[in-house]
Design a protein around this motif. Structure first.
Motif, short mmCIF file in Angstrom:
data_model
loop_
_atom_site.label_atom_id
_atom_site.label_comp_id
_atom_site.label_asym_id
_atom_site.label_seq_id
_atom_site.Cartn_x
_atom_site.Cartn_y
_atom_site.Cartn_z
N ALA A 69 1.34 2.63 -7.72
CA ALA A 69 1.79 3.95 -7.26
C ALA A 69 2.49 3.83 -5.92
CB ALA A 69 0.60 4.90 -7.18
N MET A 70 1.92 3.05 -5.01
CA MET A 70 2.54 2.88 -3.70
C MET A 70 3.83 2.08 -3.79
SD MET A 70 2.73 3.59 -0.58
CE MET A 70 1.23 4.58 -0.45
N ARG A 71 3.84 1.05 -4.66
CA ARG A 71 5.09 0.30 -4.84
C ARG A 71 6.21 1.21 -5.35
NH1 ARG A 71 1.60 -3.55 -7.41
NH2 ARG A 71 1.13 -5.30 -6.03
N LEU A 72 5.89 2.08 -6.30
CA LEU A 72 6.89 3.01 -6.84
C LEU A 72 7.36 3.98 -5.77
CD1 LEU A 72 5.31 3.74 -10.33
CD2 LEU A 72 7.47 2.54 -9.91
N PHE A 73 6.44 4.50 -4.97
CA PHE A 73 6.82 5.42 -3.90
C PHE A 73 7.77 4.74 -2.92
CE2 PHE A 73 5.70 6.72 0.53
CZ PHE A 73 6.40 7.92 0.54
N LEU A 74 7.45 3.52 -2.51
CA LEU A 74 8.32 2.80 -1.57
C LEU A 74 9.67 2.49 -2.20
CD1 LEU A 74 5.59 0.43 -0.10
CD2 LEU A 74 6.79 2.26 1.14
N ALA A 75 9.67 2.18 -3.49
CA ALA A 75 10.95 1.95 -4.19
C ALA A 75 11.76 3.24 -4.23
CB ALA A 75 10.69 1.43 -5.60
N ASP A 76 11.10 4.37 -4.39
CA ASP A 76 11.80 5.66 -4.38
C ASP A 76 12.43 5.92 -3.02
OD1 ASP A 76 11.08 6.11 -7.01
OD2 ASP A 76 9.37 7.40 -6.50
N LEU A 77 11.71 5.59 -1.94
CA LEU A 77 12.30 5.74 -0.60
C LEU A 77 13.52 4.84 -0.45
CD1 LEU A 77 9.27 5.87 1.90
CD2 LEU A 77 10.63 7.78 1.01
N TYR B 156 16.77 6.95 0.19
CA TYR B 156 17.13 6.96 1.62
C TYR B 156 17.58 5.60 2.15
CZ TYR B 156 14.52 11.38 1.65
OH TYR B 156 14.06 12.66 1.40
N GLY B 157 17.51 4.56 1.32
CA GLY B 157 17.79 3.23 1.83
C GLY B 157 16.60 2.62 2.56
N GLY B 158 15.42 3.18 2.37
CA GLY B 158 14.22 2.64 3.00
C GLY B 158 13.58 3.61 3.96
N ALA B 159 12.49 3.16 4.59
CA ALA B 159 11.74 4.02 5.49
C ALA B 159 12.56 4.43 6.71
CB ALA B 159 10.46 3.31 5.93
#
Length: 246
Positions: free
Chosen positions: A197-205, A209-212
């Motif tokens: 779930a966290m990997r998918l969320f970070l991939a979505d960012l 947005y091109g990342g955090a």
């Protein structure tokens, strides 16, 4: 700690340029309103200058807040977690994808709140700091992911840190049952913390947005604040004797 179940140091992870997140300066937690006795003494010994409370004002009124200490800044920011479609889950859905979607909704709609939290943590004079919500999983998990990603920590390590909340959930559930044997446990999808779930969320960012860093910029956080966050929270070497989830 005996009545705070999801409290941990975010230090030690490898970040930008081979530097590491400093130990003893940034912690994540569940509700700190229960601090008492030995727990409270431990908390005081850590010398926190800032407490970021991510819960909504109604929850703060109902459950209380961290004890106040002279010189300690208490900041309540409210990226609400309860209205992002959690009730829409049905058996058979991809749970990791479902949770990641909830986190992305929270990050998008709560962008100004997360930016305020990040700006607070970017002030080195406000460290050591701890941030928390009610159980230290969702709102706290999203902010922890944003901070660590901005510091250059890898997605796998961020996801592994997030998944450590599963053990805390078990301890909290046991504590609740001991206090009230008739308490109804939360549905499984509301307490799960799968790494995916966290990997998918970070991939979505990354995709949106091109990342955090792109997310932080879109949320209104200045480049100076991002650099301040990195100056305050990164150091050349790892913390001696520190081990992490991998």
């Amino acid at each position: 700690m005996q009545e705070v179940f999801n409290f941990r140091d975010l230090g030690g992870y490898r970040g930008i340029g081979g530097r590491h997140v400093r130990c003893g300066v940034l912690y994540r937690a569940d509700s700190l309103a229960r601090l008492d006795g030995a727990d409270l003494r431990t908390f005081v010994s850590l010398g926190f200058r800032t407490v970021l409370d991510l819960r909504d004002s109604e929850t703060v009124r109902k459950h209380g807040r961290v004890p106040a200490f002279a010189g300690q800044l208490y900041v309540n920011v409210q990226p609400r977690n309860l209205r992002y479609g959690w009730e829409e889950y049905r058996d058979g859905m991809d749970l990791a994808r479902f949770i990641a979607d909830r986190y992305l909704d929270m990050a998008v709609e709560g962008a100004t709140h997360f930016a305020r939290a990040l700006e607070t943590l970017a002030d080195a004079q406000r460290l050591p700091a701890v941030f928390h919500c009610q159980v230290g999983r969702d709102r706290t998990g999203v902010l922890a992911a944003l901070v660590l990603a901005l510091l250059g920590v890898g997605h796998d390590e961020i996801a592994a840190d997030y998944a450590m909340s599963a053990e805390a959930e078990l301890r909290f559930a046991a504590w609740q049952r001991a206090r009230d044997p008739h308490a109804v446990p939360d549905p499984a999808h509301l307490v799960a913390t799968p790494e995916q779930a966290m990997r998918l969320f970070l991939a979505d960012l990354d995709s949106r947005y091109g990342g955090a860093a792109g997310y932080a910029h879109a949320a209104g956080l200045s480049a100076g604040a991002v650099e301040g966050l990195r100056r305050g929270l990164l150091q050349p070497s790892d913390c001696p004797g520190r081990t992490h989830a991998r």
